[in-house]
Write a protein that holds these residues in place. Structure first.
Motif, mmCIF file in Angstrom:
data_model
loop_
_atom_site.group_PDB
_atom_site.id
_atom_site.type_symbol
_atom_site.label_atom_id
_atom_site.label_comp_id
_atom_site.label_asym_id
_atom_site.label_seq_id
_atom_site.Cartn_x
_atom_site.Cartn_y
_atom_site.Cartn_z
ATOM 1 N N SER A 346 0.825 -1.202 0.000
ATOM 2 C CA SER A 346 0.000 0.000 0.000
ATOM 3 C C SER A 346 0.863 1.258 0.000
ATOM 4 O O SER A 346 2.065 1.228 0.317
ATOM 5 C CB SER A 346 -0.910 0.008 1.225
ATOM 6 N N PHE A 347 0.246 2.377 -0.334
ATOM 7 C CA PHE A 347 0.916 3.677 -0.280
ATOM 8 C C PHE A 347 1.486 3.929 1.115
ATOM 9 O O PHE A 347 2.586 4.456 1.271
ATOM 10 C CB PHE A 347 -0.079 4.776 -0.653
ATOM 11 N N TYR A 348 0.718 3.505 2.137
ATOM 12 C CA TYR A 348 1.146 3.733 3.522
ATOM 13 C C TYR A 348 2.432 2.972 3.837
ATOM 14 O O TYR A 348 3.311 3.471 4.556
ATOM 15 C CB TYR A 348 0.037 3.317 4.493
ATOM 16 N N ASN A 410 0.513 11.397 -6.394
ATOM 17 C CA ASN A 410 0.451 10.500 -5.239
ATOM 18 C C ASN A 410 -0.812 9.661 -5.260
ATOM 19 O O ASN A 410 -0.796 8.463 -4.944
ATOM 20 C CB ASN A 410 0.515 11.309 -3.939
ATOM 21 N N GLN A 411 -1.925 10.284 -5.639
ATOM 22 C CA GLN A 411 -3.184 9.540 -5.701
ATOM 23 C C GLN A 411 -3.126 8.476 -6.789
ATOM 24 O O GLN A 411 -3.595 7.353 -6.602
ATOM 25 C CB GLN A 411 -4.356 10.490 -5.947
ATOM 26 N N THR A 412 -2.527 8.816 -7.911
ATOM 27 C CA THR A 412 -2.395 7.836 -8.991
ATOM 28 C C THR A 412 -1.524 6.665 -8.546
ATOM 29 O O THR A 412 -1.848 5.493 -8.796
ATOM 30 C CB THR A 412 -1.796 8.494 -10.240
ATOM 31 N N PHE A 413 -0.421 6.963 -7.875
ATOM 32 C CA PHE A 413 0.455 5.901 -7.363
ATOM 33 C C PHE A 413 -0.295 5.020 -6.369
ATOM 34 O O PHE A 413 -0.212 3.784 -6.423
ATOM 35 C CB PHE A 413 1.682 6.528 -6.712
ATOM 36 N N ALA A 414 -1.060 5.648 -5.470
ATOM 37 C CA ALA A 414 -1.844 4.879 -4.496
ATOM 38 C C ALA A 414 -2.869 4.003 -5.192
ATOM 39 O O ALA A 414 -3.115 2.858 -4.779
ATOM 40 C CB ALA A 414 -2.523 5.829 -3.511
#
Length: 613
Positions: A346-348, A410-414
């Motif tokens: 995940s992004f996190y 960042n949203q696209t990567f997530a």
């Protein structure tokens, strides 16, 4: 994989030299606490060793000198009388408790004995004579005691979802008389938890009666029995929890195992080169059965017969996403192990490893440096083969899911991270359902162990949980498809056939009820069908089968305008269990391999899958 041909000479596990799920850090050095141990040369002047071997001295010890004996290793082996590697256990035979200690002794002990006890059972052995113990400080001297216990006295240990993982305190005392007129002096006195159970791998041929009456294909059996009962092995494979053994945190190990157990599917697990003591301490207590010595992979070799653990399924369709849900590509075997598909964390979790804004891209240098599939085969950085692994995930998402894309990088990567997990869960859930339904087919499949449970670092892998213990989408999917009783729709687009099955891994017949409801996208029910039925033990029941969309769909409705909700309810082990699945239609699918008709597609992890109990 990254230090090819070196690891056999270094006396270290292969994973330390790089794998397709982890780095090649090749750690060296002492990774557990080290101590200086002093022993007394006199039997009667010191304190006995206590605790559970191997014993670490207490943080604030008031004893400058231990007893004359230190226990290096302790082995507790419980089995049936007459049982051996080639002789299966007689379930009515007495239990044999074998306690073997590897000891260092600063004193020669000519006469000693061992006493064993299970206080919870109210039983204590007679003093068991031990051979003379010589002075042995430079190497271990081994002593053994065996004790016979009638079969009916202890309750048996079972995996957590097949019974109670019953454990007992075993008290072990190694003692010696100080002289002929006084009582004995305890040299070693410790307590450890253990249990009574048998585990065996059945590999004999199926009988002609099984072939004639049960419709099983000729060949060898390949499944496990616990306490004499065949069961369906559902679970996963574990890898090391960290590339540096010394920093493996016990709380994270316990969290990963306990959360998997509470998902109600993990009762069988294969340990793959893990050095974790917390794993060992936690697994039997939580009712996890480790199958590491048994799981091997090989292919069928006899024409017209089937046997063994047939498939190394991680490369079942060579990561060709177009074949991900094609049942004709799924192996048919008695037992399957190590099947999976990789996904991003995940992004996190990436935030724990990525340091610069430019790193938060799907194909950034740092991200690709943590993509080791296929392995580099060298120390090249970043992995020159990473583009292939990234491409496989990209193609899978683009073929089966909406392609991520926003104005926020960042949203696209997530979204890309999330979408790779969605596809991973979709394809693995589909496979688990297929193999589980094989318990009622001619192959009599009795095991499906996915690859893999955990991560060794923050990177691309086949895991169901991320490095920190955070669940991927796959872990949620497994919770549903591994439920003791699950409902699943099998859709074959080539002939437009839909089958709805309820699958049970229980040792007894299960009475259940199910419901199939078609809805439109406004949530309005269009028609509803109810089923009351009994699922045979370790088997499945076919609730519905139809061919052709004009027969399957509600009258006058198109596939893209409706969706199907399936649920099953059953009382299992004193609890009410509900399992749900959803079937939706993908209109305008990405076509591949030529023109294909519109078709139903099972996507439980997108629209939802829930098990409660």
């Amino acid at each position: 994989f990254e230090y090819p041909g070196i690891w056999p000479w270094m006396r270290k596990v292969a994973a330390d030299f790089g794998w397709d799920w982890g780095p090649a850090f090749m750690p060296v050095g002492v990774y557990k606490p080290a101590y200086l141990v002093t022993l007394s040369p006199s039997i009667g002047d010191s304190v006995p060793q206590t605790g559970t071997p191997p014993i670490s001295p207490p943080a604030f010890s008031t004893d400058d000198v231990a007893g004359p004996i230190f226990v290096d290793e302790a082995s507790i082996d419980i089995y049936k009388e007459g049982q051996s590697f080639s002789v299966p256990p007689d379930q009515k035979a007495d239990w044999i408790v074998n306690v073997t200690l590897g000891i260092r002794s600063a004193a020669a002990v000519s006469h000693s004995f061992m006493t064993l006890a299970f206080p919870e059972l109210g039983i204590t052995s007679h003093p068991i004579e031990i051979s003379a113990i010589p002075i042995s400080t430079k190497g271990s001297f081994w002593v053994t005691a065996t004790w016979s216990i009638p079969d009916h006295i202890p309750r048996r240990w079972y995996p957590h979802n097949l019974g109670t993982p019953q454990l007992y305190d075993l008290h072990v005392v190694l003692a010696a008389p100080t002289d002929e007129h006084s009582s004995e002096t305890a040299l070693v006195n410790f307590v450890t938890r253990t249990g009574f159970r048998t585990i065996e791998l059945a590999q004999t041929r199926y009988s002609q009666q099984d072939i004639d009456e049960r419709g099983i294909w000729p060949g060898d059996q390949w499944h496990f029995k616990v306490n004499g009962k065949a069961f369906y092995a559902s679970g996963t494979n574990i890898i090391p929890f960290d590339p540096f053994y010394a920093r493996t945190p016990a709380d994270r190990v316990r969290w990963i195992l306990e959360s998997a157990v509470k998902s109600d599917f993990l009762h069988d697990i294969v340990t793959s080169e893990t050095h974790s003591v917390p794993y060992t301490d936690c697994s039997t207590t939580k009712g996890i059965l480790s199958l590491d010595p048994y799981i091997l992979r090989f292919e069928n070799g006899t024409q017209g017969e089937i046997y063994g653990n047939t498939a190394f399924l991680k490369e079942r369709f060579n990561y060709d996403a177009s074949a991900a849900f094609d049942y004709t590509t799924y192996p048919v075997g008695r037992f399957v192990n190590e099947f999976g598909f990789h996904s991003m964390p995940s992004f996190y979790t990436w935030e724990e490893a990525l340091l610069s804004p430019e790193d938060f891209y799907f194909n950034s240098t740092v991200v690709m440096s943590r993509e080791h599939h296929p392995p580099a085969g060298s120390l090249a950085f970043p992995n020159p083969n990473a583009a292939e692994g990234q491409r496989e995930m990209t193609v899978a998402v683009e073929q089966w899911l909406p392609t991520p894309g926003t104005t926020d990088t960042n949203q696209t990567f997530a979204q890309w991270c999330w979408s790779t997990q969605i596809f991973q869960s979709m394809t693995i859930v589909s496979q688990v359902a297929w193999y589980r339904h094989g318990a009622g087919q001619s192959e009599n499949n009795l095991g499906a162990l996915i690859w893999q449970l955990n991560d060794i670092w923050q990177g691309v892998s086949w895991s169901a949980m991320e490095y920190s213990g955070r669940w991927k989408v796959l872990q949620y999917g497994l919770t549903g498809v591994y439920a003791p009783v699950t409902i699943y729709p099998f859709w074959t687009p080539s002939n437009e056939t839909l089958q709805v099955l309820v699958i049970s891994d229980r040792w007894e017949d299960v009475k259940a009820s199910a419901q199939a409801t078609w809805y439109d996208w406004r949530g309005r029910p269009l028609n509803r069908t109810f089923f009351d039925f009994t699922v045979p033990r370790l088997n499945n029941s076919l609730l519905f089968e139809a061919k052709g969309l004009n027969t399957i769909l509600p009258i006058g409705r198109r596939a893209e305008d409706v969706w199907l909700h399936l649920n099953v309810t059953a009382d299992v082990d004193g609890k009410r269990l509900t399992n749900e699945q959803y079937v939706s239609a993908l209109h305008e699918p990405r076509l591949h391999q030529g023109s294909q008709p519109s078709y139903l597609s099972v996507h439980p992890d997108i629209l939802g899958e829930r098990t409660s109990g």
